[in-house]
Design a protein around this motif. Structure first.
Motif, PDB file in Angstrom:
ATOM      1  N   ASP A 152       6.155   5.114  12.015  1.00 23.35           N
ATOM      2  CA  ASP A 152       6.876   4.260  11.074  1.00 23.35           C
ATOM      3  C   ASP A 152       6.107   4.131   9.764  1.00 23.35           C
ATOM      4  O   ASP A 152       4.890   4.311   9.721  1.00 23.35           O
ATOM      5  N   LEU A 153       6.840   3.799   8.710  1.00 21.54           N
ATOM      6  CA  LEU A 153       6.253   3.556   7.402  1.00 21.54           C
ATOM      7  C   LEU A 153       6.241   2.055   7.148  1.00 21.54           C
ATOM      8  O   LEU A 153       7.282   1.403   7.176  1.00 21.54           O
ATOM      9  N   SER A 154       5.053   1.494   6.903  1.00 26.41           N
ATOM     10  CA  SER A 154       4.903   0.061   6.655  1.00 26.41           C
ATOM     11  C   SER A 154       4.583  -0.159   5.183  1.00 26.41           C
ATOM     12  O   SER A 154       3.550   0.307   4.687  1.00 26.41           O
ATOM     13  N   VAL A 155       5.472  -0.856   4.485  1.00 35.32           N
ATOM     14  CA  VAL A 155       5.336  -1.080   3.041  1.00 35.32           C
ATOM     15  C   VAL A 155       5.081  -2.561   2.782  1.00 35.32           C
ATOM     16  O   VAL A 155       5.865  -3.416   3.198  1.00 35.32           O
ATOM     17  N   THR A 156       3.981  -2.860   2.093  1.00 37.31           N
ATOM     18  CA  THR A 156       3.624  -4.240   1.772  1.00 37.31           C
ATOM     19  C   THR A 156       3.841  -4.500   0.290  1.00 37.31           C
ATOM     20  O   THR A 156       3.325  -3.776  -0.564  1.00 37.31           O
ATOM     21  N   LYS A 157       4.614  -5.551   0.002  1.00 37.38           N
ATOM     22  CA  LYS A 157       4.864  -5.955  -1.382  1.00 37.38           C
ATOM     23  C   LYS A 157       4.395  -7.399  -1.552  1.00 37.38           C
ATOM     24  O   LYS A 157       4.618  -8.237  -0.677  1.00 37.38           O
ATOM     25  N   GLN A 158       3.771  -7.691  -2.673  1.00 41.73           N
ATOM     26  CA  GLN A 158       3.241  -9.022  -2.929  1.00 41.73           C
ATOM     27  C   GLN A 158       3.849  -9.610  -4.201  1.00 41.73           C
ATOM     28  O   GLN A 158       4.155  -8.883  -5.147  1.00 41.73           O
ATOM     29  N   VAL A 159       3.994 -10.939  -4.178  1.00 48.11           N
ATOM     30  CA  VAL A 159       4.548 -11.665  -5.320  1.00 48.11           C
ATOM     31  C   VAL A 159       3.495 -12.644  -5.825  1.00 48.11           C
ATOM     32  O   VAL A 159       2.916 -13.403  -5.030  1.00 48.11           O
ATOM     33  N   TYR A 160       3.251 -12.646  -7.123  1.00 53.50           N
ATOM     34  CA  TYR A 160       2.244 -13.513  -7.713  1.00 53.50           C
ATOM     35  C   TYR A 160       2.878 -14.505  -8.685  1.00 53.50           C
ATOM     36  O   TYR A 160       3.748 -14.142  -9.480  1.00 53.50           O
ATOM     37  N   ALA A 161       2.445 -15.758  -8.601  1.00 55.49           N
ATOM     38  CA  ALA A 161       2.804 -16.741  -9.615  1.00 55.49           C
ATOM     39  C   ALA A 161       1.895 -16.529 -10.828  1.00 55.49           C
ATOM     40  O   ALA A 161       0.926 -15.761 -10.774  1.00 55.49           O
ATOM     41  N   THR A 162       2.192 -17.223 -11.920  1.00 54.59           N
ATOM     42  CA  THR A 162       1.451 -17.014 -13.161  1.00 54.59           C
ATOM     43  C   THR A 162      -0.039 -17.246 -13.001  1.00 54.59           C
ATOM     44  O   THR A 162      -0.859 -16.513 -13.557  1.00 54.59           O
ATOM     45  N   ASP A 163      -0.425 -18.256 -12.209  1.00 53.65           N
ATOM     46  CA  ASP A 163      -1.836 -18.604 -12.082  1.00 53.65           C
ATOM     47  C   ASP A 163      -2.490 -18.044 -10.823  1.00 53.65           C
ATOM     48  O   ASP A 163      -3.606 -18.428 -10.473  1.00 53.65           O
ATOM     49  N   ASP A 164      -1.829 -17.131 -10.120  1.00 47.46           N
ATOM     50  CA  ASP A 164      -2.394 -16.574  -8.895  1.00 47.46           C
ATOM     51  C   ASP A 164      -3.469 -15.529  -9.200  1.00 47.46           C
ATOM     52  O   ASP A 164      -3.237 -14.618 -10.005  1.00 47.46           O
ATOM     53  N   PRO A 165      -4.634 -15.606  -8.538  1.00 41.08           N
ATOM     54  CA  PRO A 165      -5.612 -14.521  -8.640  1.00 41.08           C
ATOM     55  C   PRO A 165      -5.134 -13.333  -7.822  1.00 41.08           C
ATOM     56  O   PRO A 165      -4.251 -13.467  -6.966  1.00 41.08           O
ATOM     57  N   VAL A 166      -5.697 -12.162  -8.064  1.00 46.38           N
ATOM     58  CA  VAL A 166      -5.275 -10.949  -7.362  1.00 46.38           C
ATOM     59  C   VAL A 166      -5.443 -11.083  -5.853  1.00 46.38           C
ATOM     60  O   VAL A 166      -4.656 -10.547  -5.068  1.00 46.38           O
ATOM     61  N   SER A 167      -6.462 -11.840  -5.424  1.00 45.61           N
ATOM     62  CA  SER A 167      -6.745 -11.967  -3.991  1.00 45.61           C
ATOM     63  C   SER A 167      -5.822 -12.943  -3.270  1.00 45.61           C
ATOM     64  O   SER A 167      -5.813 -12.995  -2.041  1.00 45.61           O
ATOM     65  N   ASN A 168      -5.024 -13.723  -4.005  1.00 44.57           N
ATOM     66  CA  ASN A 168      -4.193 -14.761  -3.375  1.00 44.57           C
ATOM     67  C   ASN A 168      -2.766 -14.754  -3.925  1.00 44.57           C
ATOM     68  O   ASN A 168      -2.416 -15.552  -4.803  1.00 44.57           O
ATOM     69  N   PRO A 169      -1.910 -13.882  -3.408  1.00 44.41           N
ATOM     70  CA  PRO A 169      -0.514 -13.877  -3.855  1.00 44.41           C
ATOM     71  C   PRO A 169       0.246 -15.077  -3.302  1.00 44.41           C
ATOM     72  O   PRO A 169      -0.155 -15.667  -2.301  1.00 44.41           O
ATOM     73  N   SER A 170       1.323 -15.435  -3.950  1.00 44.36           N
ATOM     74  CA  SER A 170       2.154 -16.539  -3.474  1.00 44.36           C
ATOM     75  C   SER A 170       3.013 -16.120  -2.283  1.00 44.36           C
ATOM     76  O   SER A 170       3.332 -16.936  -1.419  1.00 44.36           O
ATOM     77  N   GLN A 171       3.368 -14.854  -2.233  1.00 42.23           N
ATOM     78  CA  GLN A 171       4.240 -14.374  -1.158  1.00 42.23           C
ATOM     79  C   GLN A 171       3.909 -12.928  -0.832  1.00 42.23           C
ATOM     80  O   GLN A 171       3.520 -12.152  -1.707  1.00 42.23           O
ATOM     81  N   GLU A 172       4.076 -12.586   0.436  1.00 43.65           N
ATOM     82  CA  GLU A 172       3.859 -11.203   0.865  1.00 43.65           C
ATOM     83  C   GLU A 172       4.995 -10.780   1.782  1.00 43.65           C
ATOM     84  O   GLU A 172       5.373 -11.510   2.697  1.00 43.65           O
ATOM     85  N   THR A 173       5.545  -9.616   1.516  1.00 45.44           N
ATOM     86  CA  THR A 173       6.627  -9.071   2.334  1.00 45.44           C
ATOM     87  C   THR A 173       6.198  -7.728   2.904  1.00 45.44           C
ATOM     88  O   THR A 173       5.765  -6.844   2.160  1.00 45.44           O
ATOM     89  N   VAL A 174       6.308  -7.580   4.220  1.00 46.65           N
ATOM     90  CA  VAL A 174       5.987  -6.319   4.884  1.00 46.65           C
ATOM     91  C   VAL A 174       7.285  -5.746   5.452  1.00 46.65           C
ATOM     92  O   VAL A 174       7.937  -6.371   6.286  1.00 46.65           O
ATOM     93  N   ILE A 175       7.658  -4.561   4.984  1.00 47.24           N
ATOM     94  CA  ILE A 175       8.900  -3.916   5.402  1.00 47.24           C
ATOM     95  C   ILE A 175       8.563  -2.664   6.208  1.00 47.24           C
ATOM     96  O   ILE A 175       7.758  -1.842   5.778  1.00 47.24           O
ATOM     97  N   THR A 176       9.170  -2.526   7.371  1.00 43.67           N
ATOM     98  CA  THR A 176       8.952  -1.360   8.221  1.00 43.67           C
ATOM     99  C   THR A 176      10.165  -0.442   8.136  1.00 43.67           C
ATOM    100  O   THR A 176      11.299  -0.883   8.316  1.00 43.67           O
ATOM    101  N   TYR A 177       9.900   0.832   7.854  1.00 39.61           N
ATOM    102  CA  TYR A 177      10.958   1.845   7.760  1.00 39.61           C
ATOM    103  C   TYR A 177      10.768   2.888   8.849  1.00 39.61           C
ATOM    104  O   TYR A 177       9.639   3.204   9.230  1.00 39.61           O
ATOM    105  N   ARG A 178      11.892   3.438   9.305  1.00 40.92           N
ATOM    106  CA  ARG A 178      11.869   4.519  10.289  1.00 40.92           C
ATOM    107  C   ARG A 178      12.807   5.629   9.822  1.00 40.92           C
ATOM    108  O   ARG A 178      13.871   5.360   9.266  1.00 40.92           O
TER     109      ARG A 178
END
Length: 216
Positions: free
Chosen positions: A161-187
């Motif tokens: 499977d292919l696992s794709v991670t996408k992250q969402v950052y607010a204006t004041d978020d540092p690179v190490s701490n996103p506000s949201q993370e989405t992991v999508i699995t594809y087959r």
């Protein structure tokens, strides 16, 4: 596996000792081959993290009895691919250490006889993923069968499977701490990648806790 180290040569007396020594060498070679043949979820190019693949297309030992392993020049592959955006191609240049910000993983995602190639492209400064692509070998050439360029994005091979991670950052978020993370699995199904699972995590800004949701 980087190799084997020996303890130096030793004078052997008598035919019996010679046979024992030969048997030990044979066992060591067999153990070495068995260890190197152990598979995983994907084969990553050796070298520094995010380094480019070795130039050229060469035949290498097969990691699977059902197919063959081919190492590719990932940078050249991306530059020639019309599906890769101009923005990503502009960032496709060596970083301060001389390596390209490209991470290449080989695995079997599409059921082909030759390994597929997963390429992640990042920025040089903070290593934020700006593009991820999967290439499938079709009639002697590599065809782009998946791409995601909504930064930050990074993909991995999870079994087949292919696992794709996408992250969402607010204006004041540092690179190490996103506000949201989405992991999508594809087959791979019916000639294309199909989403089979989505896992979203929202990180709290007050207590550091996270609320996760999963869609199957």
């Amino acid at each position: 596996m980087r190799g084997l180290t020996g303890s130096g040569s030793e004078r052997v007396r008598g035919s019996a000792q010679a046979v024992i020594a030969a048997g030990a060498v044979f066992a060591a070679v067999a153990l070495f081959l068995a260890a190197c043949g152990t598979g995983g979820t994907g084969t990553r190019d050796e070298g520094p993290a995010h380094a480019s693949a070795v130039a050229g297309v060469v035949d290498s030992p097969s990691p699977s009895p059902s197919g063959g392993f081919r190492r590719v020049d990932a940078v050249s592959l991306l530059r020639k691919d019309p599906a890769v955006s101009a923005a990503v191609k502009r960032d496709l240049k060596p970083c301060s250490g001389g390596d390209y910000p490209v991470d290449v993983t080989y695995g079997y995602l599409t059921g082909g006889s030759v390994n597929d190639v997963l390429v992640n492209v990042s920025t040089c400064g903070d290593w934020v993923g700006i593009g991820t692509y999967v290439y499938r070998r079709v009639e002697g050439a590599y065809k782009n069968v998946f791409k995601a360029e909504e930064s930050p994005v990074y993909s991995e091979i999870d079994g087949t499977d292919l696992s794709v991670t996408k992250q969402v950052y607010a204006t004041d978020d540092p690179v190490s701490n996103p506000s949201q993370e989405t992991v999508i699995t594809y087959r791979w199904k019916a000639g294309r990648f199909t989403e089979i699972n989505r896992h979203e995590t929202d990180y709290s800004k007050t207590g550091g806790d996270a609320a996760a949701t999963s869609d199957n």
